[in-house]
Design a protein around this motif. Structure first.
Motif: not given
Length: 243
Positions: A106-107, A110, A114, A155, A198, A202, A207, A210-211, A214
């Protein structure tokens, strides 16, 4: 028209009717079991006996097997040779490993989203989070949990990488089913608030933030996982009322 011809046509008509109803029955069985798992009415290691499910839903064994296979593909059910199907019960080590892998995937999601996702696509994600919030506030727990999990898959879908989505789907399913029915003491289970942070990052073009949000969200999710319950439940008592 002969009697045998009428009998033959009647048999074919009945078989066609069964085939026409099969997808609807299959979907109902799937949704009933999914919701029962997510509501913890069917806890980890509960055995899903094919014969009992056939009796509950008055359907053929091959229909039940298709449902169990689908649930297994999604990581909700474990199929064990010569033993049958059981609600998945990841070990503590597996849960830790799955969340570690989710963080890595998920890193990367994003980072790609992003850089490439449009404002309109992110706005669509916000609608999903709002639906998640409303489901929670109205007490529709199965839908809330389903949307909470779907947020992460939606996502991933924005990356356009189908293999990545399929990989993440099983991880999301297996980790979601391990999260307790109620909030752990001192923790907020309202994932939609965490999802909002999150998306806000974004939308601002940050970014890295956001990471960070998350990673924090996934850490809280992992922290909400409780030890397995050793209770055993009767399939008829849990699913029979829905059939």
């Amino acid at each position: 028209m002969t009697k045998s011809t009428k009998t033959s046509r009647s048999f074919l008509a009945s078989q066609t009717a069964v085939r026409d109803q099969s997808p609807a029955v299959e979907e109902r069985i799937y949704q009933d079991i999914y919701d029962a798992i997510m509501e913890h009415r069917l806890p980890p290691r509960t055995k899903l006996t094919e014969q009992v499910l056939c009796q509950i839903y008055d359907t053929a064994r091959h229909t039940v097997r298709k449902v169990l296979s689908r649930l297994a593909t999604e990581g909700m059910v474990d199929l064990e040779a010569n033993r049958g199907a059981f609600i998945a019960s990841p070990s503590n080590t597996e849960v830790k490993d799955m969340f570690e892998l989710r963080n890595i995937i998920e890193y990367a999601v994003l980072d790609k989203v992003g850089r490439e996702a449009s404002t309109r696509q992110i706005a669509g994600m916000r609608k999903m989070v709002e639906e998640e919030r409303q489901s929670y506030l109205t007490g529709d727990r199965p839908r809330w949990i389903r949307l909470s999990a779907q947020f992460h898959l939606a996502l991933a879908e924005l990356t356009g990488n189908a293999l990545l989505v399929d990989t993440l789907r099983k991880l999301v399913s297996r980790t979601t089913l391990m999260i307790a029915k109620t909030e752990a003491p001192g923790h907020n289970a309202c994932s939609f608030d965490e999802h909002d942070t999150v998306l806000a990052a974004l939308e601002s073009g940050d970014i890295a933030l956001a990471q960070e949000h998350m990673a924090h969200h996934l850490h809280l999710c992992e922290d909400r996982v409780r030890p397995n319950d050793d209770d055993h439940f009767d399939l008829r008592a849990v699913l029979g009322k829905n059939a």
